[in-house]
Write an enzyme that holds these catalytic residues in place. Structure first.
Site, PDB file in Angstrom:
ATOM      1  N   ASN A  42      14.363  35.536  43.959  1.00  0.00           N
ATOM      2  CA  ASN A  42      14.867  35.460  42.533  1.00  0.00           C
ATOM      3  C   ASN A  42      16.328  34.301  42.441  1.00  0.00           C
ATOM      4  O   ASN A  42      16.954  34.332  43.421  1.00  0.00           O
ATOM      5  CB  ASN A  42      15.355  36.826  42.128  1.00  0.00           C
ATOM      6  N   CYS A  53      12.155  35.592  38.728  1.00  0.00           N
ATOM      7  CA  CYS A  53      11.752  36.389  39.540  1.00  0.00           C
ATOM      8  C   CYS A  53      11.082  35.781  40.941  1.00  0.00           C
ATOM      9  O   CYS A  53      10.489  34.734  40.743  1.00  0.00           O
ATOM     10  CB  CYS A  53      10.692  37.443  39.235  1.00  0.00           C
ATOM     11  N   GLU A  55       8.702  36.380  42.683  1.00  0.00           N
ATOM     12  CA  GLU A  55       7.231  36.313  42.555  1.00  0.00           C
ATOM     13  C   GLU A  55       6.551  34.998  41.804  1.00  0.00           C
ATOM     14  O   GLU A  55       5.768  34.305  42.383  1.00  0.00           O
ATOM     15  CB  GLU A  55       6.318  37.475  42.132  1.00  0.00           C
ATOM     16  N   CYS A  88       7.619  43.161  38.163  1.00  0.00           N
ATOM     17  CA  CYS A  88       7.831  43.334  36.725  1.00  0.00           C
ATOM     18  C   CYS A  88       6.474  43.056  36.144  1.00  0.00           C
ATOM     19  O   CYS A  88       5.640  42.392  36.762  1.00  0.00           O
ATOM     20  CB  CYS A  88       9.085  42.574  36.362  1.00  0.00           C
ATOM     21  N   CYS A  91       5.699  39.352  36.000  1.00  0.00           N
ATOM     22  CA  CYS A  91       4.962  38.816  37.206  1.00  0.00           C
ATOM     23  C   CYS A  91       3.719  39.233  37.504  1.00  0.00           C
ATOM     24  O   CYS A  91       2.678  38.358  37.860  1.00  0.00           O
ATOM     25  CB  CYS A  91       6.039  39.212  38.484  1.00  0.00           C
TER      26      CYS A  91
HETATM   27  N1  THU Z   1      13.358  40.601  40.058  1.00  0.00           N
HETATM   28  C1  THU Z   1      12.347  40.055  40.893  1.00  0.00           C
HETATM   29  O1  THU Z   1      12.719  39.158  41.569  1.00  0.00           O
HETATM   30  N2  THU Z   1      10.968  40.485  40.772  1.00  0.00           N
HETATM   31  C2  THU Z   1      10.583  41.366  40.141  1.00  0.00           C
HETATM   32  O2  THU Z   1       9.494  41.475  39.966  1.00  0.00           O
HETATM   33  C3  THU Z   1      11.552  42.501  39.620  1.00  0.00           C
HETATM   34  C4  THU Z   1      12.995  41.761  39.181  1.00  0.00           C
HETATM   35  C5  THU Z   1      14.538  40.094  39.971  1.00  0.00           C
HETATM   36  C6  THU Z   1      14.949  39.437  38.736  1.00  0.00           C
HETATM   37  C7  THU Z   1      16.569  39.754  38.752  1.00  0.00           C
HETATM   38  O3  THU Z   1      17.400  38.590  39.518  1.00  0.00           O
HETATM   39  C8  THU Z   1      16.680  41.032  39.593  1.00  0.00           C
HETATM   40  O4  THU Z   1      15.709  41.055  40.286  1.00  0.00           O
HETATM   41  C9  THU Z   1      17.112  42.174  38.711  1.00  0.00           C
HETATM   42  O5  THU Z   1      16.178  42.275  37.829  1.00  0.00           O
END
Ligand code: THU
Length: 134
Positions: A42, A53, A55, A88, A91
């Site tokens: 991220n 994110c 992914e 999320c 993603c």
């Molecule tokens: N995040 C991800 O990298 N992947 C996800 O599927 C969920 C959220 C990151 C985004 C942000 O930098 C942190 O997690 C908090 O939401």
């Protein structure tokens, strides 16, 4: 299938995270049908909305290196959380664009938890290009 190699790649990618705002490190690795792998972490932004994110970073890297025909067979997402985080919704939708029919999504953390799903379980009835071909 999740292997120790994929798990280790996702955990190593997590350590690269740029997350000064949430302080939540996330790493991901995707394995393509041709066997190649791409990692992501991220990358947050002070605007918050500019955050991407792990992914999606992995998928952007794969498309930009391999072209538009990528087929994602496996996704592994690593966090420090217990239970480990699920991807999320944005993603899941982006994974849907490139997922194989049997694409697997594995969630891991540093204490050894592993939770496994199919992409179809996490995003049933996903929106795809078939809706646009009318
Ligand atoms: N995040 C991800 O990298 N992947 C996800 O599927 C969920 C959220 C990151 C985004 C942000 O930098 C942190 O997690 C908090 O939401």
């Amino acid at each position: 299938m999740i292997t120790n190699t994929l798990r280790d790649l996702a955990i190593a990618a997590m350590e690269k995270s740029y997350s000064p705002y949430s302080t939540k490190k996330v790493g991901a690795v995707i394995e393509l049908s041709n066997g190649s792998t791409f990692t992501g972490c991220n990358v947050e932004n002070s605007s918050f909305g500019g955050t991407v994110c792990a992914e999606r970073v992995a998928i952007w890297k794969a498309v930009s290196e391999m072209g538009p025909g990528i087929a994602v067979k496996t996704v592994v997402v690593a966090t420090d959380a217990s239970p480990p985080w699920v991807p999320c919704g944005i993603c899941r939708q982006v994974i849907n664009e490139f997922a194989t029919k049997t694409c697997e999504i594995h969630l891991v953390n540093k204490v050894g938890d592993v939770k496994s799903f199919t992409h179809e379980q996490l995003l049933p009835h996903g929106f795809d290009r078939s809706a646009l071909n009318r």
